[in-house]
Design an enzyme around this catalytic site. Structure first.
Site, PDB file in Angstrom:
ATOM      1  N   TYR A 112       0.834  -1.201   0.000  1.00  0.00           N
ATOM      2  CA  TYR A 112       0.000   0.000   0.000  1.00  0.00           C
ATOM      3  C   TYR A 112       0.872   1.257   0.000  1.00  0.00           C
ATOM      4  CZ  TYR A 112      -3.961   3.009   1.215  1.00  0.00           C
ATOM      5  OH  TYR A 112      -4.931   3.988   1.210  1.00  0.00           O
ATOM      6  N   LYS A 149       1.003   4.066  -3.043  1.00  0.00           N
ATOM      7  CA  LYS A 149       0.595   5.452  -2.831  1.00  0.00           C
ATOM      8  C   LYS A 149       1.762   6.430  -3.012  1.00  0.00           C
ATOM      9  CE  LYS A 149      -3.782   4.726  -2.036  1.00  0.00           C
ATOM     10  NZ  LYS A 149      -4.817   5.238  -2.959  1.00  0.00           N
TER      11      LYS A 149
END
Length: 255
Positions: free
Chosen positions: A161, A165
């Site tokens: 993640y 991002k």
């Protein structure tokens, strides 16, 4: 050249926006606020009832279209449907995302690849496709990418993640640089934990209380607070802002 001003009520009347992941959570809050401020909104989502959700928001100004941001054909069809329905595209909000969490030493190839495919590649491909529409239209546009505080700080079990991002922020800067010549503003928003239905479940109890103690303002965020920043970036008030990442985290990343 003189300053043309902007609507100080932050209305985006008659603008056409696409919001991916717009049928729930942050995406839904953004869709609802855009509609309230006069925009027409195409809600792209994997939910089978996305059309019904859009009608419940606004039967006249919202349309719900099934879209898988990992599938080129699905994206192309959804974009064409939105363009045919509304006649143009002025704003894109890339809100579709996924969080598949595990320890870095044992995260599966599947978890890693799905996270990159949806959060990073999906955001890029949608931006690329809509960017080309905006370039062809010739009147500029606004692209807003949902990143995360996870792009800026390390979070336990968030290796895929965080990587995805961080990539969104890097991509945002390059697109902003390259597309400024076309008057396309590209920016990112990086929230802390947001109290969507999923957020409430994931960060309930002792885990959530411990996390909130790390935030200087002492609380998590609400979808409406992210929507407010998206509205600002979509409006003419933000015409001089591009390539930026606006952090909404109660001060969590300033420590």
């Amino acid at each position: 050249m003189s300053f043309q001003g902007y609507d100080k009520n932050f209305n985006i009347k008659d603008k056409v926006a696409i919001v991916t992941g717009g049928a729930s959570g942050i995406g839904k809050a953004i869709s609802e606020l855009f509609l309230e401020k006069g925009a027409k909104v195409a809600i792209f989502d994997l939910k089978e009832n996305v059309s019904d959700i859009a009608k419940e928001m606004n039967a006249e100004k919202a349309i719900g279209i099934y879209c898988d941001v990992t599938n080129n054909n699905s994206m192309d069809q959804a974009i064409q449907m939105a363009k045919n329905y509304f006649g143009k595209i002025d704003i894109l909000v890339n809100c579709a995302g996924i969080a598949l969490l595990d320890d870095a030493e044992k995260i599966s190839d599947d978890y890693w690849q799905k996270t990159i495919d949806i959060n990073l590649t999906g955001t890029f491909k949608m931006s690329q496709k809509i960017g080309n529409v905006m370039i062809e239209q010739g009147h500029g546009g606004k692209i807003i990418n949902l990143a995360s505080q996870a792009a800026l700080i390390a979070l336990d079990n968030h290796v895929a993640y965080c990587a995805s991002k961080a990539g969104v922020i890097g991509m945002t800067k390059v697109l902003a640089y390259e597309w400024a010549q076309f008057k396309i503003n590209v920016n990112a928003i990086s929230p802390t934990v947001i109290l969507t239905e999923l957020g409430k479940k994931a960060w309930s109890g002792e885990k959530g209380e411990k996390a909130k103690k790390e935030i200087p303002l002492g609380r998590f965020g609400y979808p409406e607070e992210v929507a407010a920043v998206a509205l600002f970036l979509a409006s003419d008030a933000a015409n001089l802002i591009t390539g930026e990442n606006i952090v909404i985290d109660g001060g969590n990343t300033i420590k």
